[in-house]
Motif scaffolding. Structure first.
Motif, PDB file in Angstrom:
ATOM      1  N   LEU A 150     100.451  10.838  41.626  1.00 23.08           N
ATOM      2  CA  LEU A 150     101.608  11.219  41.479  1.00 23.08           C
ATOM      3  C   LEU A 150     102.288  10.648  40.155  1.00 23.08           C
ATOM      4  N   ALA A 151     101.943   9.293  39.750  1.00 26.66           N
ATOM      5  CA  ALA A 151     102.502   8.897  38.691  1.00 26.66           C
ATOM      6  C   ALA A 151     101.961   9.424  37.298  1.00 26.66           C
ATOM      7  N   ARG A 152     100.612   9.771  37.249  1.00 20.80           N
ATOM      8  CA  ARG A 152      99.756  10.446  36.241  1.00 20.80           C
ATOM      9  C   ARG A 152     100.638  11.615  35.875  1.00 20.80           C
ATOM     10  N   ARG A 153     100.944  12.635  37.203  1.00 16.34           N
ATOM     11  CA  ARG A 153     101.315  14.063  36.969  1.00 16.34           C
ATOM     12  C   ARG A 153     102.949  13.469  36.393  1.00 16.34           C
ATOM     13  N   ILE A 154     103.608  12.790  36.805  1.00 15.42           N
ATOM     14  CA  ILE A 154     104.919  12.518  36.154  1.00 15.42           C
ATOM     15  C   ILE A 154     104.883  12.129  34.715  1.00 15.42           C
ATOM     16  N   LEU A 155     103.920  11.228  34.531  1.00 15.16           N
ATOM     17  CA  LEU A 155     103.890  10.977  32.947  1.00 15.16           C
ATOM     18  C   LEU A 155     103.570  11.983  32.164  1.00 15.16           C
ATOM     19  N   GLU A 186     111.492  25.081  31.169  1.00 13.93           N
ATOM     20  CA  GLU A 186     110.293  25.186  32.171  1.00 13.93           C
ATOM     21  C   GLU A 186     109.766  23.784  32.376  1.00 13.93           C
ATOM     22  N   GLN A 187     109.959  23.011  31.312  1.00 16.83           N
ATOM     23  CA  GLN A 187     109.161  21.579  31.422  1.00 16.83           C
ATOM     24  C   GLN A 187     110.255  20.820  32.322  1.00 16.83           C
ATOM     25  N   ALA A 188     111.495  20.977  32.104  1.00 12.38           N
ATOM     26  CA  ALA A 188     112.604  20.142  32.805  1.00 12.38           C
ATOM     27  C   ALA A 188     112.583  20.785  34.212  1.00 12.38           C
ATOM     28  N   ILE A 189     112.186  21.958  34.739  1.00 12.17           N
ATOM     29  CA  ILE A 189     112.216  22.215  36.110  1.00 12.17           C
ATOM     30  C   ILE A 189     110.933  21.448  36.872  1.00 12.17           C
ATOM     31  N   GLU A 190     109.734  21.484  35.949  1.00 14.12           N
ATOM     32  CA  GLU A 190     108.628  20.688  36.383  1.00 14.12           C
ATOM     33  C   GLU A 190     108.879  19.228  36.613  1.00 14.12           C
ATOM     34  N   LEU A 191     109.522  18.747  35.700  1.00 13.73           N
ATOM     35  CA  LEU A 191     109.821  17.281  36.130  1.00 13.73           C
ATOM     36  C   LEU A 191     110.728  17.023  37.257  1.00 13.73           C
ATOM     37  N   SER A 192     111.673  17.939  37.450  1.00 14.92           N
ATOM     38  CA  SER A 192     112.837  17.800  38.480  1.00 14.92           C
ATOM     39  C   SER A 192     112.120  17.882  39.674  1.00 14.92           C
ATOM     40  N   SER A 193     111.068  18.704  39.864  1.00 16.67           N
ATOM     41  CA  SER A 193     110.273  19.032  41.169  1.00 16.67           C
ATOM     42  C   SER A 193     109.570  17.743  41.255  1.00 16.67           C
ATOM     43  N   LEU A 194     108.808  17.140  40.414  1.00 16.60           N
ATOM     44  CA  LEU A 194     108.227  15.749  40.563  1.00 16.60           C
ATOM     45  C   LEU A 194     108.912  14.707  40.918  1.00 16.60           C
ATOM     46  N   MET A 195     110.221  14.624  40.462  1.00 19.49           N
ATOM     47  CA  MET A 195     110.987  13.685  40.710  1.00 19.49           C
ATOM     48  C   MET A 195     111.556  13.689  42.284  1.00 19.49           C
ATOM     49  N   ILE A 196     111.772  14.973  42.720  1.00 21.45           N
ATOM     50  CA  ILE A 196     111.947  15.061  44.116  1.00 21.45           C
ATOM     51  C   ILE A 196     111.085  14.196  44.796  1.00 21.45           C
ATOM     52  N   GLU A 197     109.615  14.529  44.613  1.00 22.68           N
ATOM     53  CA  GLU A 197     108.540  13.929  45.495  1.00 22.68           C
ATOM     54  C   GLU A 197     108.727  12.456  45.157  1.00 22.68           C
ATOM     55  N   ALA A 198     108.848  11.911  44.125  1.00 25.85           N
ATOM     56  CA  ALA A 198     108.795  10.538  43.569  1.00 25.85           C
ATOM     57  C   ALA A 198     109.949   9.862  44.315  1.00 25.85           C
ATOM     58  N   ASP A 199     111.232  10.565  44.588  1.00 26.92           N
ATOM     59  CA  ASP A 199     112.205  10.133  45.403  1.00 26.92           C
ATOM     60  C   ASP A 199     111.779   9.867  47.030  1.00 26.92           C
ATOM     61  N   ALA A 200     111.338  10.856  47.179  1.00 28.19           N
ATOM     62  CA  ALA A 200     110.619  10.826  48.662  1.00 28.19           C
ATOM     63  C   ALA A 200     109.846   9.673  49.096  1.00 28.19           C
ATOM     64  N   VAL A 201     108.880   9.346  47.973  1.00 30.64           N
ATOM     65  CA  VAL A 201     107.833   8.486  48.250  1.00 30.64           C
ATOM     66  C   VAL A 201     108.459   7.033  47.793  1.00 30.64           C
ATOM     67  N   LEU A 257     112.804   5.177  40.099  1.00 29.19           N
ATOM     68  CA  LEU A 257     112.403   5.901  38.987  1.00 29.19           C
ATOM     69  C   LEU A 257     113.512   6.838  38.613  1.00 29.19           C
ATOM     70  N   SER A 258     114.041   7.392  39.765  1.00 32.22           N
ATOM     71  CA  SER A 258     115.058   8.371  38.922  1.00 32.22           C
ATOM     72  C   SER A 258     116.327   8.243  38.113  1.00 32.22           C
ATOM     73  N   LYS A 259     116.423   6.742  38.578  1.00 25.69           N
ATOM     74  CA  LYS A 259     117.765   5.983  37.827  1.00 25.69           C
ATOM     75  C   LYS A 259     117.206   5.658  36.518  1.00 25.69           C
ATOM     76  N   LYS A 260     115.969   5.315  36.300  1.00 28.22           N
ATOM     77  CA  LYS A 260     115.482   5.335  34.961  1.00 28.22           C
ATOM     78  C   LYS A 260     115.476   6.442  34.101  1.00 28.22           C
ATOM     79  N   VAL A 261     114.905   7.593  34.729  1.00 25.51           N
ATOM     80  CA  VAL A 261     114.763   8.902  34.271  1.00 25.51           C
ATOM     81  C   VAL A 261     116.245   9.407  33.941  1.00 25.51           C
ATOM     82  N   SER A 262     117.303   9.005  34.502  1.00 25.51           N
ATOM     83  CA  SER A 262     118.411   9.579  34.283  1.00 25.51           C
ATOM     84  C   SER A 262     118.993   9.442  32.928  1.00 25.51           C
ATOM     85  N   GLU A 263     118.631   8.257  32.306  1.00 28.16           N
ATOM     86  CA  GLU A 263     118.959   8.040  30.700  1.00 28.16           C
ATOM     87  C   GLU A 263     118.297   8.911  30.013  1.00 28.16           C
TER      88      GLU A 263
END
Length: 205
Positions: free
Chosen positions: A44-49, A105-120, A125-131
């Motif tokens: 998951l970390a690799r995909r988000i990076l 398109e890239q923003a939507i992909e990132l957002s979908s992965l962040m939902i997964e990251a929040d759940a796990v 991480l979301s707080k860091k990405v918010s900047e």
């Protein structure tokens, strides 16, 4: 030692062996679970990076100072309804619209992965990405303000937008250098996100 003593000793040894076997099995199960969790976290970390780097590059592309003919094209029906001046104005709007659509398109992909990251992992991480998303919103707002200020057909309204624009920092064009203010802010905001995700990859800094 009598038969009863030998029998008691044998029972004790068998019971001890059973306990040791159970402990070993539990330890092996825990190790297997921990390995699976680590593997899932690392993937998951690799995909988000990767998604973050694509998000960054597409956002940078929105600011590229050169516009190409393909980005600025208008269809025949549009052109027939507009004067030459209006065509130039609309072509710039179309270019930014196309650029932002590609970025989305890239923003939507990132957002979908962040939902997964929040759940796990929770919301750290979301707080860091918010900047990074704040910088994205700043650029979106500036582009729209710029277009309304310089490419609006309502000249009176355009003058008002130009007044507002003077109070904002100019981040429209990428200077294509490391000391570009928007790039510097993005790199600074990205650094703690990278550290967090590389920690999940077991690579650290």
């Amino acid at each position: 030692m009598g038969p009863e003593s030998w029998s008691a000793l044998a029972n004790w040894v068998m019971a001890g062996a059973a306990v040791l076997a159970a402990c070993a099995a539990r330890s092996g199960l825990n190790s297997w679970k921990n390995q699976n969790i680590w593997t899932a976290d690392a993937e998951l970390a690799r995909r988000i990076l990767i998604a973050l780097y694509r998000f960054r590059d597409s956002l940078y592309a929105v600011r590229h100072p050169a516009m190409f003919a393909g980005e600025m094209r208008l269809d025949a029906e549009q052109e027939s309804k507009l004067s030459e001046v209006e065509q130039r104005q609309e072509s710039v709007r179309s270019a930014y619209s196309r650029r932002w659509s590609r970025h989305q398109e890239q923003a939507i992909e990132l957002s979908s992965l962040m939902i997964e990251a929040d759940a796990v992992w929770g919301e750290e991480l979301s707080k860091k990405v918010s900047e990074l998303r704040k910088l994205e919103r700043e650029l979106w707002a500036y582009i729209n303000l710029y277009l309304d200020a310089h490419y609006s057909r309502d000249t009176e309204l355009a003058r008002e937008y130009r007044k507002i624009l003077k109070g904002e920092r100019n981040i429209l064009y990428d200077m294509l250098k490391e000391d570009d203010v928007f790039r510097m802010d993005f790199v600074k905001a990205l650094a703690p996100v990278e550290r967090y995700l590389r920690g999940k990859l077991g690579r650290g800094r």
